[in-house]
Design a protein around this motif. Structure first.
Motif, short mmCIF file in Angstrom:
data_model
loop_
_atom_site.label_atom_id
_atom_site.label_comp_id
_atom_site.label_asym_id
_atom_site.label_seq_id
_atom_site.Cartn_x
_atom_site.Cartn_y
_atom_site.Cartn_z
N HIS A 63 0.30 -2.96 -9.65
CA HIS A 63 0.12 -3.62 -8.35
C HIS A 63 1.44 -3.53 -7.59
O HIS A 63 2.48 -3.97 -8.08
CB HIS A 63 -0.29 -5.08 -8.55
CG HIS A 63 -1.61 -5.25 -9.22
ND1 HIS A 63 -2.81 -5.05 -8.58
CD2 HIS A 63 -1.94 -5.57 -10.51
CE1 HIS A 63 -3.81 -5.24 -9.42
NE2 HIS A 63 -3.30 -5.55 -10.59
N PHE A 64 1.37 -2.96 -6.39
CA PHE A 64 2.57 -2.75 -5.60
C PHE A 64 2.95 -3.98 -4.80
O PHE A 64 2.13 -4.86 -4.52
CB PHE A 64 2.36 -1.58 -4.63
CG PHE A 64 2.05 -0.26 -5.29
CD1 PHE A 64 2.77 0.16 -6.39
CD2 PHE A 64 1.04 0.56 -4.81
CE1 PHE A 64 2.50 1.38 -7.01
CE2 PHE A 64 0.76 1.77 -5.40
CZ PHE A 64 1.49 2.19 -6.51
N GLY A 65 4.21 -4.00 -4.35
CA GLY A 65 4.69 -5.04 -3.46
C GLY A 65 5.54 -6.07 -4.16
O GLY A 65 5.92 -5.93 -5.33
N LEU A 66 5.87 -7.12 -3.42
CA LEU A 66 6.63 -8.26 -3.92
C LEU A 66 5.86 -9.52 -3.58
O LEU A 66 5.49 -9.72 -2.42
CB LEU A 66 8.03 -8.30 -3.29
CG LEU A 66 8.95 -7.11 -3.55
CD1 LEU A 66 10.22 -7.22 -2.70
CD2 LEU A 66 9.31 -7.02 -5.03
N HIS B 213 0.86 -1.19 0.00
CA HIS B 213 0.00 0.00 0.00
C HIS B 213 0.89 1.24 0.00
O HIS B 213 0.95 1.97 0.99
CB HIS B 213 -0.93 0.02 1.21
CG HIS B 213 -1.86 -1.15 1.29
ND1 HIS B 213 -2.86 -1.37 0.37
CD2 HIS B 213 -1.93 -2.18 2.17
CE1 HIS B 213 -3.52 -2.48 0.68
NE2 HIS B 213 -2.97 -3.00 1.76
N MET B 214 1.58 1.48 -1.09
CA MET B 214 2.52 2.59 -1.14
C MET B 214 1.82 3.92 -0.89
O MET B 214 0.81 4.23 -1.52
CB MET B 214 3.24 2.62 -2.49
CG MET B 214 4.40 3.62 -2.51
SD MET B 214 5.36 3.58 -4.05
CE MET B 214 4.28 4.50 -5.15
N ASP B 215 2.37 4.68 0.03
CA ASP B 215 1.88 6.03 0.29
C ASP B 215 3.06 6.88 0.75
O ASP B 215 4.21 6.45 0.67
CB ASP B 215 0.72 6.03 1.30
CG ASP B 215 1.14 5.56 2.70
OD1 ASP B 215 2.35 5.39 2.94
OD2 ASP B 215 0.25 5.36 3.54
N ALA C 82 3.70 9.24 -2.54
CA ALA C 82 2.36 9.47 -2.01
C ALA C 82 1.28 8.81 -2.87
O ALA C 82 1.43 8.68 -4.09
CB ALA C 82 2.09 10.98 -1.90
N ASN C 83 0.21 8.42 -2.22
CA ASN C 83 -0.93 7.80 -2.90
C ASN C 83 -1.80 8.90 -3.51
O ASN C 83 -2.95 9.09 -3.14
CB ASN C 83 -1.73 6.95 -1.91
CG ASN C 83 -2.90 6.25 -2.58
OD1 ASN C 83 -2.89 6.01 -3.79
ND2 ASN C 83 -3.92 5.92 -1.80
#
Length: 278
Positions: free
Chosen positions: A245-248, A133-135, A184-185
């Protein structure tokens, strides 16, 4: 005010803290009222923000109590002895800071790229990329080990480049504000993003860097100035940022996102996924 005085340095450090905190508050507010990606439950967002900020505070304490004095000492030594690239070249005072700004940011580009290319450093850096949840708080989410190595390498870098301590503080103030923005989101109007992207890294550009698709993850390494990626051929965009889609994939377990899980990231034996686009 004398740029070598203790008061001048303290005032710059105060300004840096105020700018970082103000940027955080403004972007958190922006995210709350006009998020680019819809948030989940409020409690989950609160936990996410708190966890990332705790990591950021730990890193700030390490830098403040261990490395800041070392950076100051080596910058003073370099200036007294006229050591380093900017001093050897006898750069006029009016061009010294712009030169320092460019050299520091170029180093940040290559340090970031090294963190992706060398497996040992990627073990630490992947904690930053595992955020689903990148912000704005993701800008502070770096493993303590990564901060340690980065801070150690900065000691000889300051001497070799001939960077003055106040120049380092001003660069970090500007750079971190931009880093907060592009994590930032939020989303900027396309024309605004396109215009800003000619000079600095924008949200649309950096969202691609946090994609799960490894080809996109390994692109857009710039921190402040965006032109490094064009110059070194690592620039990449996606037409519709909403499809990112964020993350790994290898760090999607709930336990991986706890504070203890984050700190254990470098020790985890996880095979990378999504080397090809699905």
């Amino acid at each position: 005010m004398n740029p070598h005085s203790d008061n001048f340095i303290r005032n710059l450090e105060l300004i840096r803290s105020v700018v970082a905190f103000t940027g955080l508050m403004l972007l958190l507010t922006w995210e709350s009222f006009a998020p680019f990606f819809a948030y989940t439950a409020g409690r989950q967002r609160g936990t996410h923000v708190f966890r990332n900020l705790v990591v950021g505070v730990i890193n700030a304490l390490l830098v403040g109590f261990v490395f800041a004095s070392l950076w100051f000492a080596v910058s003073q030594w370099a200036e007294r002895n006229q050591f380093g690239v900017l001093n050897y070249l006898k750069v006029p005072i009016v061009f010294h800071f712009p030169g320092a700004l460019l050299l520091l940011d170029c180093w940040m580009y290559w340090w970031h790229r090294i963190n992706h290319r060398i497996p040992f450093f990627w073990r630490f850096h992947r904690m930053h990329h595992s955020d689903v949840h990148m912000d704005v708080t993701t800008a502070s989410r770096f493993h303590l080990g990564e901060i340690f190595f980065s801070s150690c390498l900065r000691i000889p870098l300051i001497a070799l480049l001939g960077i003055r301590f106040w120049e380092l503080i001003v660069y970090e103030t500007i750079m971190f504000l931009v880093v907060q923005l592009h994590h930032a989101n939020v989303g900027l109007p396309r024309r605004v993003d396109n215009l800003l992207r000619l000079l600095i890294v924008t949200p649309a550009m950096h969202k691609v860097h946090h994609s799960r698709w490894r080809i996109e993850t390994d692109s857009n390494y710039s921190s402040l100035f965006s032109f490094w990626d064009r110059l070194f051929r690592s620039f990449r965009l996606r037409k519709d940022s909403h499809t990112i889609h964020f993350g790994l994939d290898e760090f999607d377990l709930a336990e991986d996102q706890t504070l203890s899980g984050l700190m254990k990231t470098p020790l985890a034996e996880r095979a990378p996924k999504n080397l090809e686009r699905k």
